[in-house]
Motif scaffolding. Structure first.
Motif, PDB file in Angstrom:
ATOM      1  N   SER A 153      47.697  35.751 -30.380  1.00 41.79           N
ATOM      2  CA  SER A 153      48.348  36.814 -31.138  1.00 41.79           C
ATOM      3  C   SER A 153      48.497  37.878 -30.212  1.00 41.79           C
ATOM      4  O   SER A 153      49.483  38.585 -30.151  1.00 41.79           O
ATOM      5  N   LEU A 154      47.666  38.181 -29.638  1.00 39.24           N
ATOM      6  CA  LEU A 154      47.520  39.262 -28.608  1.00 39.24           C
ATOM      7  C   LEU A 154      48.621  39.025 -27.409  1.00 39.24           C
ATOM      8  O   LEU A 154      49.677  40.067 -27.029  1.00 39.24           O
ATOM      9  N   SER A 155      48.691  37.839 -26.903  1.00 41.08           N
ATOM     10  CA  SER A 155      49.750  37.559 -25.934  1.00 41.08           C
ATOM     11  C   SER A 155      51.098  37.575 -26.469  1.00 41.08           C
ATOM     12  O   SER A 155      52.118  37.984 -25.765  1.00 41.08           O
ATOM     13  N   GLU A 156      51.360  36.847 -27.628  1.00 40.41           N
ATOM     14  CA  GLU A 156      52.611  37.039 -28.108  1.00 40.41           C
ATOM     15  C   GLU A 156      53.059  38.391 -28.706  1.00 40.41           C
ATOM     16  O   GLU A 156      54.323  38.628 -28.470  1.00 40.41           O
ATOM     17  N   CYS A 157      52.046  39.190 -28.704  1.00 41.07           N
ATOM     18  CA  CYS A 157      52.549  40.718 -29.243  1.00 41.07           C
ATOM     19  C   CYS A 157      52.964  41.364 -28.254  1.00 41.07           C
ATOM     20  O   CYS A 157      54.023  42.119 -28.092  1.00 41.07           O
TER      21      CYS A 157
END
Length: 258
Positions: free
Chosen positions: A70-74
């Motif tokens: 989620s952090l990388s995609e965000c």
């Protein structure tokens, strides 16, 4: 960093122009990833353990993968949609700007509605931490944080790999999604449950197991080798071939003429 936060503020203001749309996207992303959590619940309503891992231990591994993804995609979404930048010729403008191409691609797209998945991961993590059988000490907390941080870097590298392929194919290809979206789904369980061949692949080729499975063994089994606790740091070596691949793609880039 000042320039990055300036880009971030622009993206936040852009999303706040359509608050209801942003809220609905948050809810949609939360419900979309919630289905994987339900599948884990249904599995453990029938079986008490999966290869010796309890429900709380599985939730711990799942929350680490989901939070890292989620952090990388965000914050690194620009690489995931990089093919559109190639197709419309926008990357030509990136090349003539006095900043790193990687930095400018990162700032081109920030998908803040993906933070709802991180909220789900935090809820699962909060449930699993006191129930997974780990005696939490400062070193163990540090390893857990390292698992999430290094996992974010690994997923970012996978997005960059997919973006680099767009230099040669113009359009993105789906094979990288096996290791990005696929890892988010299959990461609901410790990667060892999928067999030794898959575990070797995800250890020595695409180091997803280095930040999920091996350090988790060290957390849950006190007699595990100390080396397992530092496996997340080894996953950072993935940055080296990925950065070389990106530079090769930039050198080979030919404008689409759009």
């Amino acid at each position: 960093m000042k320039l990055y936060f300036h880009y971030l503020s622009l993206h936040i203001r852009e999303r706040m122009e359509y608050k209801k749309s942003f809220l609905l996207n948050l809810i949609g992303q939360f419900l979309g990833s919630f289905s994987a959590f339900l599948s884990v619940c249904f599995m453990f309503s029938r079986f008490h353990t999966v290869q010796g891992f309890t429900f709380s231990q599985v939730l711990l591994s799942f929350s680490v993968v989901l939070m890292a993804f989620s952090l990388s995609e965000c914050f690194f979404r620009g690489f995931d949609v990089f093919s559109t930048m190639i197709g419309n010729g926008e990357f030509d403008r990136v090349l003539v700007r006095p900043r790193s191409t990687v930095f400018l691609v990162i700032c081109s797209k920030l998908q803040l509605d993906r933070l709802s998945r991180m909220l789900q991961a935090l809820v699962m993590l909060g449930y699993a931490l006191p129930r997974c059988g780990v005696e939490w000490t400062l070193p163990r907390v540090g390893v857990l944080i390292m698992m999430i941080g290094c996992g974010m870097v690994v997923f970012c590298c996978l997005f960059i790999c997919g973006a680099t392929l767009s230099f040669f194919t113009i359009e993105s290809i789906e094979i990288i999604n096996i290791f990005t979206d696929g890892a988010r789904e299959f990461g609901a369980y410790p990667f060892a449950v999928y067999g030794k061949g898959v575990l070797r692949l995800l250890t020595f080729v695409v180091p997803l197991a280095c930040f999920q499975y091996w350090p988790m063994l060290w957390l849950m089994q006190p007699d595990s080798p100390l080396f397992y606790a530092f496996c997340p740091l080894l996953s950072l070596l993935f940055v080296i071939p990925v950065s070389l691949l990106w530079r090769l793609g930039v050198r080979k880039y030919c404008s689409t003429g759009s």
